[in-house]
Design a protein around this motif. Sequence first.
Motif, PDB file in Angstrom:
ATOM      1  N   ALA A   1       1.397   3.904   7.865  1.00 54.34           N
ATOM      2  CA  ALA A   1       2.034   5.066   8.487  1.00 54.34           C
ATOM      3  C   ALA A   1       3.448   4.685   8.890  1.00 54.34           C
ATOM      4  O   ALA A   1       3.657   3.645   9.504  1.00 54.34           O
ATOM      5  CB  ALA A   1       1.241   5.488   9.710  1.00 54.34           C
TER       6      ALA A   1
ATOM      7  N   ASN B   1      -1.706   1.298  10.281  1.00 49.03           N
ATOM      8  CA  ASN B   1      -2.572   1.808   9.207  1.00 49.03           C
ATOM      9  C   ASN B   1      -2.776   3.302   9.394  1.00 49.03           C
ATOM     10  O   ASN B   1      -2.787   3.807  10.521  1.00 49.03           O
ATOM     11  CB  ASN B   1      -3.943   1.134   9.258  1.00 49.03           C
ATOM     12  N   THR B   2      -2.973   3.989   8.292  1.00 49.79           N
ATOM     13  CA  THR B   2      -3.351   5.399   8.375  1.00 49.79           C
ATOM     14  C   THR B   2      -4.253   5.728   7.195  1.00 49.79           C
ATOM     15  O   THR B   2      -4.305   4.970   6.224  1.00 49.79           O
ATOM     16  CB  THR B   2      -2.122   6.330   8.397  1.00 49.79           C
ATOM     17  N   TRP B   3      -4.970   6.829   7.298  1.00 46.88           N
ATOM     18  CA  TRP B   3      -5.894   7.230   6.248  1.00 46.88           C
ATOM     19  C   TRP B   3      -5.373   8.491   5.591  1.00 46.88           C
ATOM     20  O   TRP B   3      -5.040   9.453   6.270  1.00 46.88           O
ATOM     21  CB  TRP B   3      -7.285   7.471   6.843  1.00 46.88           C
TER      22      TRP B   3
ATOM     23  N   LEU C   1      -6.292   3.343  12.966  1.00 45.90           N
ATOM     24  CA  LEU C   1      -5.619   4.264  12.061  1.00 45.90           C
ATOM     25  C   LEU C   1      -4.800   5.270  12.855  1.00 45.90           C
ATOM     26  O   LEU C   1      -5.234   5.762  13.896  1.00 45.90           O
ATOM     27  CB  LEU C   1      -6.641   5.009  11.201  1.00 45.90           C
ATOM     28  N   ASP C   2      -3.637   5.552  12.313  1.00 45.91           N
ATOM     29  CA  ASP C   2      -2.748   6.546  12.877  1.00 45.91           C
ATOM     30  C   ASP C   2      -3.328   7.953  12.663  1.00 45.91           C
ATOM     31  O   ASP C   2      -3.180   8.841  13.486  1.00 45.91           O
ATOM     32  CB  ASP C   2      -1.432   6.369  12.107  1.00 45.91           C
ATOM     33  N   ASP C   3      -4.006   8.109  11.550  1.00 43.13           N
ATOM     34  CA  ASP C   3      -4.623   9.378  11.186  1.00 43.13           C
ATOM     35  C   ASP C   3      -5.956   9.078  10.479  1.00 43.13           C
ATOM     36  O   ASP C   3      -5.935   8.343   9.480  1.00 43.13           O
ATOM     37  CB  ASP C   3      -3.684  10.140  10.254  1.00 43.13           C
TER      38      ASP C   3
ATOM     39  N   LEU D   1      -6.432   3.965   2.101  1.00 38.39           N
ATOM     40  CA  LEU D   1      -5.794   3.324   3.253  1.00 38.39           C
ATOM     41  C   LEU D   1      -4.306   3.162   2.957  1.00 38.39           C
ATOM     42  O   LEU D   1      -3.934   2.621   1.914  1.00 38.39           O
ATOM     43  CB  LEU D   1      -6.438   1.953   3.503  1.00 38.39           C
TER      44      LEU D   1
ATOM     45  N   ARG E   1       0.849  -1.193   0.000  1.00 36.44           N
ATOM     46  CA  ARG E   1       0.000   0.000   0.000  1.00 36.44           C
ATOM     47  C   ARG E   1       0.889   1.249   0.000  1.00 36.44           C
ATOM     48  O   ARG E   1       2.058   1.149   0.383  1.00 36.44           O
ATOM     49  CB  ARG E   1      -0.854   0.042   1.278  1.00 36.44           C
TER      50      ARG E   1
ATOM     51  N   GLU F   1     -13.627  10.441   1.570  1.00 38.21           N
ATOM     52  CA  GLU F   1     -12.900   9.732   0.516  1.00 38.21           C
ATOM     53  C   GLU F   1     -11.415   9.755   0.850  1.00 38.21           C
ATOM     54  O   GLU F   1     -10.949  10.616   1.591  1.00 38.21           O
ATOM     55  CB  GLU F   1     -13.147  10.376  -0.856  1.00 38.21           C
TER      56      GLU F   1
ATOM     57  N   PRO G   1     -15.739   5.573   3.932  1.00 44.35           N
ATOM     58  CA  PRO G   1     -14.682   4.538   3.924  1.00 44.35           C
ATOM     59  C   PRO G   1     -14.069   4.244   5.288  1.00 44.35           C
ATOM     60  O   PRO G   1     -13.483   3.180   5.465  1.00 44.35           O
ATOM     61  CB  PRO G   1     -13.627   5.110   2.977  1.00 44.35           C
TER      62      PRO G   1
ATOM     63  N   THR H   1      -9.973  12.605   3.262  1.00 40.61           N
ATOM     64  CA  THR H   1     -10.974  13.178   4.159  1.00 40.61           C
ATOM     65  C   THR H   1     -11.782  12.040   4.793  1.00 40.61           C
ATOM     66  O   THR H   1     -11.530  10.871   4.519  1.00 40.61           O
ATOM     67  CB  THR H   1     -11.936  14.084   3.369  1.00 40.61           C
TER      68      THR H   1
END
Lengths: 276, 285
Positions: free
Chosen positions: A164, A150-152, B211-213, A161, A99, A158, B177, A155
Amino acid sequence: MDRKMSEHSTIKPPTSTQSHWLAINIAENEAAIWSVEDISVYAQRVTGDWMLARAASESIPIEQVARKITWLPINLDWKRWALEHEAPEVRFCPAFPDRPLVVKTRIPVIVPPKTTVELYVNLPIWLEVSVSQGSKYYTLDTIAPTTLSNTWYGTHFEGQLCYALKSRPRRSLEDLSEEPLRAVCLFKIRNSSKVSLPVEKIRIDPAHLSLYQSNRRLWTNCVTVTFKGDEEHSEIDYDDSAPRDLDEPTLIRESDRPSSKGSIIDRLLFRSENPE
Amino acid sequence: MTNILAAAIDAESTLETIISRNNWDIALRLSVLLFIGFPACFILSKVVGRISRKKLGAHIGILIQKILLYGGIVAVTITLLLELGFNLGALLGAAGIMSVAVGFASQTSLSNIISGVFLYGEKPFAVDDIIRVGDKVGVVLSIDLLSVKLRQFNNEFVRIPNETMIKTEVTNVTKFPIRRVEVDVGVAYHSDIDHVTHVLKEVADKNPYSLDDPAPIVVFKDFGDSSLNFMLGAWCERTQFLDLKNSLMRDIKKKFDAEAIEIPFPQRVVHINRDHPNVGEEPNS
């Protein structure tokens, strides 16, 4: 399990430039271990099939990345691949995570207008284990040495993934630690707008990265982001060659999706969104 | 009624004519309609439905498939009746009279159809979304003209009329999501608040699904009857909601045990006033 090794098992000696990435010839009903940092991979051939298991690192000498073994620990979590053709050679290659990766700065770095800055980022490297099948290699498994957070990136409505990275980008290469399962990525941020650009996080898509080895360090191709202002999309360039000034770089992995100059346009979210 | 009877008599005489005159031409056309027309409707609607599901999404794809299927069946049936010699004018006249009676009887169905049209237009959810309607939670299987079909997680099938969907509050759990898992936890009153906050944050930070962020948050909610109440909110990708929730609960318990943070049982503090004149006496004495 205790087996006697046959004369047919061979390990190709590591070269000076590809010390951790090598191929091993394993005879029928034989086993070997590959070990770097915290990760050890056991490989054995059983009636023509390949079996792999990972475990916490073995204490083998640092100059010996792989070796034949006559015993196997119990309670290993094996995976088995049934192959049609004989495949005596197993190959250990570096691979990128599956990813995109997001790197955060400790505090926002402000890039003034009409300025280009360089940041060095240490990217995590995974291990790809493959076996020869005719003229091609068949990938048995891709192993992550450590679990990445994991981080996003986007926004609440939308986004994407990503993984981090805990390591911070550095302004100088000397500040980056030299580790076998890390690759240095030179990230250039060009602010061609008329406003200052506060950089808090950087997203790097490994699908566009190639891997080079120079001395004992892994490098990726250089990434350049051109910021044209809040209202416009930014342009991302992934170089198609090793960074300049590297000492005899050797290409050890080509990018999955090569990109031409300026072909990738993206909306960059440099500022963190406030969670609710 | 007279019209229907007349049409039926017409058809009967036509059938007799076909059979008696050995009219193979008409018989062939009828067979083609029966054995090719109807299967063609099914195949065509399926093929077009599959293509439109890919191009336009499952929601529109199902609608197009059903319109094609039912439209095709009606068209083939009308042609078949015409070939059989039915007087469709008379039949439609009778149908017009009957439709008034049917209309009164099918108010609910009409309401559902109109609600279905609104649902198609508004698109609050799509096929494969997870929605909550009242006490029902499930995956949307289909959005039809009359009802929405759900598969609950215990594999029960639920049919909810479209009218209910319009009138009731519907929560689309998987619209966005990412989702936030919220875990409420109470600690004993003698606990160090900063320490508890730090431990909860650490548990979320170390969880691979969290999630980290957006960053996890810890909220000191309120002073409960028996505990200081905290809320840990950690974000995850929507498909990992249960994984995160389960692992967070387990990790919190383990970490609290390791850090000697007490999760108290409900308790009451009872004060005995020994100076009261009745203290020490039997209740019925």
